[in-house]
Design an enzyme around this catalytic site. Sequence first.
Site, PDB file in Angstrom:
ATOM      1  N   ASP A  61       0.832  -1.212   0.000  1.00 30.10           N
ATOM      2  CA  ASP A  61       0.000   0.000   0.000  1.00 30.10           C
ATOM      3  C   ASP A  61       0.864   1.259   0.000  1.00 30.10           C
ATOM      4  OD1 ASP A  61      -2.371   1.367  -0.042  1.00 30.10           O
ATOM      5  OD2 ASP A  61      -2.834   1.106   2.080  1.00 30.10           O
TER       6      ASP A  61
ATOM      7  N   ASN B  72     -10.949  -2.513  -5.447  1.00 30.98           N
ATOM      8  CA  ASN B  72     -10.162  -1.510  -6.173  1.00 30.98           C
ATOM      9  C   ASN B  72     -10.797  -1.088  -7.506  1.00 30.98           C
ATOM     10  OD1 ASN B  72      -6.980  -2.791  -4.989  1.00 30.98           O
ATOM     11  ND2 ASN B  72      -8.080  -0.975  -4.287  1.00 30.98           N
TER      12      ASN B  72
END
Length: 258
Positions: free
Chosen positions: A31, A79
């Site tokens: 991330d 996502n």
Amino acid sequence: MSKETPYTDQELAAFGLDRARIPRHVAIIMDGNGRWAQKRGLPRIEGHRRGVTSVRCIVEEASRLGVGQLTLYCFSSENWKRPPRELTLLMHLLKQYLIEERREIQRQGLRFRVIGTLSALDPMIQTEMQKTIDVSANNTGMTLCLAVNYGARQEIAEAVRKIGQEIAAGTLTPDQITESTIADRLMTGGMPDPDLVIRTASEFRVSNFLLWQISYSELWVTDRFWPEFREEDFRLAMREFAKRDRRFGGLSGAEKSA
Ligand code: IPE
Ligand code: IPE
Ligand code: MG
């Protein structure tokens, strides 16, 4: 000597590591690509691009350290909420990685696997994934598993659906259902559970990653953004893992024998 040679015990000791305490399976929530780019005034995609370099470094380092499996969270089922332009670029980067990395995966003798709902991906990506899975099937090195369009809740729902179908077909009865009935039907069936989960970019959450499998995993969060995460950061995580006292609900070694 080629650079991906496994580390010797002496080399591990120089890193403050002991082979007996290297995790068998490490899973990483990669991330902070966007924040890394934004901090530099660059478009988010530059962070993703740079993140691929981190993937290359960490795959090789994990393999050299003797990790049995490395699972990388590349794209979650949530996502798809990203802007279309970012999605197009992410899928392009994934395709490029799959094509370019096949030789490297073979050179390092890695076994390639994928988890996630692959049918929703561009057919070209699915083809490239399958090619790498096939050519690497007989390799004996570290398993490299990419989680793409992966969501743990979807994975569990899918496993329950399979169990329902087996019950309907009469090949399974409800009282035969055990933990392994479920575990075997997850996308990770046959893989060991992660010993260590690393998350970069300071977020203390799981974001729908391997919910069933991480029941007893050790968690380690770093403030490094994924594009800047390198070998020494990974070795730091290994050292931190080695210090953990994993009790699995029991007592630690010293207390047990007391
Ligand atoms: C991780 O980086 C990569 C993916 C989720 C595809 P992010 O894109 O989430 O980066 P941040 O969290 O916005 O910084
Ligand atoms: C998790 O990161 C997914 C991947 C790293 C692929 P996100 O950036 O999507 O997670 P949230 O939205 O911050 O929870
Ligand atoms: Mg993020």
